[in-house]
Design a protein around this motif. Structure first.
Motif, PDB file in Angstrom:
ATOM      1  N   ASN A   1     -12.343  -5.590   7.218  1.00  0.00           N
ATOM      2  CA  ASN A   1     -11.439  -4.502   7.591  1.00  0.00           C
ATOM      3  C   ASN A   1     -12.102  -3.639   8.669  1.00  0.00           C
ATOM      4  O   ASN A   1     -13.327  -3.570   8.746  1.00  0.00           O
ATOM      5  CB  ASN A   1     -11.141  -3.645   6.357  1.00  0.00           C
TER       6      ASN A   1
ATOM      7  N   THR B   1       1.640  -7.556   3.182  1.00  0.00           N
ATOM      8  CA  THR B   1       2.583  -7.893   2.119  1.00  0.00           C
ATOM      9  C   THR B   1       3.380  -6.645   1.720  1.00  0.00           C
ATOM     10  O   THR B   1       4.439  -6.752   1.091  1.00  0.00           O
ATOM     11  CB  THR B   1       1.814  -8.392   0.871  1.00  0.00           C
ATOM     12  N   THR B   2       2.833  -5.504   2.096  1.00  0.00           N
ATOM     13  CA  THR B   2       3.373  -4.208   1.674  1.00  0.00           C
ATOM     14  C   THR B   2       4.832  -3.985   2.077  1.00  0.00           C
ATOM     15  O   THR B   2       5.623  -3.437   1.304  1.00  0.00           O
ATOM     16  CB  THR B   2       2.492  -3.109   2.306  1.00  0.00           C
TER      17      THR B   2
ATOM     18  N   LEU C   1      -3.435   1.257  11.049  1.00  0.00           N
ATOM     19  CA  LEU C   1      -3.587   2.213   9.958  1.00  0.00           C
ATOM     20  C   LEU C   1      -3.737   3.660  10.450  1.00  0.00           C
ATOM     21  O   LEU C   1      -3.115   4.561   9.881  1.00  0.00           O
ATOM     22  CB  LEU C   1      -4.761   1.800   9.064  1.00  0.00           C
TER      23      LEU C   1
ATOM     24  N   ILE D   1      -8.362   5.589   0.952  1.00  0.00           N
ATOM     25  CA  ILE D   1      -7.862   6.383   2.078  1.00  0.00           C
ATOM     26  C   ILE D   1      -7.750   7.855   1.689  1.00  0.00           C
ATOM     27  O   ILE D   1      -8.037   8.744   2.486  1.00  0.00           O
ATOM     28  CB  ILE D   1      -6.512   5.797   2.549  1.00  0.00           C
TER      29      ILE D   1
ATOM     30  N   GLY E   1       2.463  -6.448   9.252  1.00  0.00           N
ATOM     31  CA  GLY E   1       1.515  -7.557   9.084  1.00  0.00           C
ATOM     32  C   GLY E   1       0.919  -7.595   7.695  1.00  0.00           C
ATOM     33  O   GLY E   1      -0.090  -8.244   7.458  1.00  0.00           O
TER      34      GLY E   1
HETATM   35  N1  GSH Z   1      -3.267  -6.642   0.688  1.00  0.00           N
HETATM   36  C1  GSH Z   1      -2.221  -6.485   1.666  1.00  0.00           C
HETATM   37  C2  GSH Z   1      -2.426  -5.240   2.544  1.00  0.00           C
HETATM   38  C3  GSH Z   1      -3.719  -5.317   3.305  1.00  0.00           C
HETATM   39  C4  GSH Z   1      -3.830  -4.344   4.489  1.00  0.00           C
HETATM   40  O1  GSH Z   1      -3.996  -4.793   5.619  1.00  0.00           O
HETATM   41  N2  GSH Z   1      -3.738  -3.043   4.234  1.00  0.00           N
HETATM   42  C5  GSH Z   1      -3.759  -2.069   5.309  1.00  0.00           C
HETATM   43  C6  GSH Z   1      -3.384  -0.717   4.770  1.00  0.00           C
HETATM   44  S1  GSH Z   1      -4.672   0.094   3.865  1.00  0.00           S
HETATM   45  C7  GSH Z   1      -5.117  -2.050   5.990  1.00  0.00           C
HETATM   46  O2  GSH Z   1      -6.101  -2.475   5.433  1.00  0.00           O
HETATM   47  N3  GSH Z   1      -5.149  -1.538   7.206  1.00  0.00           N
HETATM   48  C8  GSH Z   1      -6.345  -1.367   7.984  1.00  0.00           C
HETATM   49  C9  GSH Z   1      -6.236  -1.965   9.367  1.00  0.00           C
HETATM   50  O3  GSH Z   1      -5.262  -2.680   9.672  1.00  0.00           O
HETATM   51  O4  GSH Z   1      -7.163  -1.741  10.151  1.00  0.00           O
HETATM   52  C10 GSH Z   1      -2.110  -7.721   2.554  1.00  0.00           C
HETATM   53  O5  GSH Z   1      -2.943  -8.620   2.423  1.00  0.00           O
HETATM   54  O6  GSH Z   1      -1.194  -7.813   3.360  1.00  0.00           O
END
Ligand code: GSH
Length: 341
Positions: free
Chosen positions: A43, A157-158, A181, A206, A155
């Protein structure tokens, strides 16, 4: 005809093939060893899962997945290049060969596992989607969010879970969608949306970054299953096994009471399961292309699953998340690894 085929092959060779397909043909393990470094997709910054600390060192439960694989291969957790990726970028990075594995709060779903050219290697965090609102909104349940605007990142699952939940409960809502984000959070902070939705662990993480954490609450509803885990490119079974068994080794180590602190002492253990885990019985490393001490190195350099959980997201961390579903199966949780035997 023969000339034409030869010509075609020459053209193919000259222009090369997409990195992903080329990588799938050679062994990822060989590529990683030859490079002397594991390229791990993480991330961009999610405290507890993957974020650089004040000294610039990457830390987190997902980062420990990268470290476990590097420990198993190199006996050295510094041989990792962390590649920070947004939700949208992550799968392309894996498919194109920019990264060898993805350890980035990513939900294992059927479409991703079967259709997106990737394979999941296990579950390192059982999660579910929830909502965060400002306390001042005076809402205590997601069912009270009728007519609310809800911030969500593309992008993920949310987005779909959100639509499903409100449709099922026949509640009107207004999705406010962003790609990154920081944009989502800026909108939430500025009051452009009443609620922010993502995996609950991420909401807790967060919330700590929002200034006054006490001004925000996570609502009780968990609206989905989000089994988060590491993923690899499809088509390299050995590499998938290395990542899968690195996680399994950490979970089995917790179950057997083998910790970073006692692993050297337990080299003398007579327990056959501990002896297999540490490489003194059987030849388990060999079957995945590694040395016999592969899992010893993981425990020595990274720790068992419970240790990683506690220091990154659990009781020993600012997040303080309870083990809950992530406790071992014998303690009432869902973490269960097949045995090394
Ligand atoms: N577990 C979910 C959501 C994962 C996800 O990407 N969450 C966002 C919201 S917290 C995130 O990590 N964003 C940070 C970024 O894109 O830099 C998935 O696999 O789609």
């Amino acid at each position: 005809m023969r000339y034409w085929i030869a010509g075609c092959l020459a053209v193919l060779a000259a222009f090369g093939q997409p990195a992903g397909s080329a990588m799938a043909q050679s062994s990822t393990l060989d590529t990683v060893k030859a490079r002397g470094q594991l390229q791990c997709g993480v991330n961009t910054g999610l405290a507890g899962f993957s974020a650089p600390d004040d000294a610039g060192q990457w830390k987190g439960l997902d980062v420990d997945m990268c470290r476990a694989v590097a420990a198993a291969i190199f006996k050295d957790v510094s041989k990792i290049k962390y590649v920070p990726l947004t939700a949208k970028e992550r799968f392309t990075a894996l498919q194109s060969g920019e990264i060898d594995m993805l350890a980035r709060n990513t939900t294992w779903t059927m479409s991703r596992d079967t259709g997106a050219g990737l394979s999941f290697a296990g579950i390192n965090y059982f999660d579910g989607q929830g909502f965060m609102v400002k306390k001042a909104l005076d809402v205590v349940s997601a069912k009270e969010l009728s007519g609310a605007s809800i911030c969500v990142q593309t992008g993920t699952t949310t987005e779909l879970n959100l639509a499903d939940y409100f449709r099922t409960n026949k509640i009107e809502y207004d999705p406010v969608v962003f790609e990154k984000l920081p944009e989502v959070l800026a909108a939430y902070n500025a009051g452009r949306c009443d609620a922010f939705t993502t995996d609950v662990s991420q909401l807790y993480s967060i919330r700590l970054t929002l200034g006054n954490a006490a001004e925000h609450i996570v609502l009780p509803e968990i609206i989905s299953k989000e089994p988060l885990g590491p993923a690899v490119r499809q088509g390299d079974a050995q590499w998938a096994n290395i990542v899968r068994w690195s996680l399994n080794a950490m979970i089995n180590a917790e179950e057997l009471g083998v910790t970073q602190a006692n692993v050297d002492q337990l080299k003398e253990s007579k327990n056959p399961e501990v002896r297999r885990l540490l490489g003194f019985e059987g030849e388990f490393g060999k079957s995945i292309g590694l040395d016999l001490d592969w899992s010893y190195q993981i425990i020595k350099l990274v720790g068992n699953y419970g240790e990683s959980f506690d220091r990154n997201v659990g009781a020993g961390s600012p997040l303080g998340i309870a083990r809950g579903q992530n406790a071992l199966w014998r303690d009432g949780g869902l973490q269960y690894a097949p045995p090394i035997r």
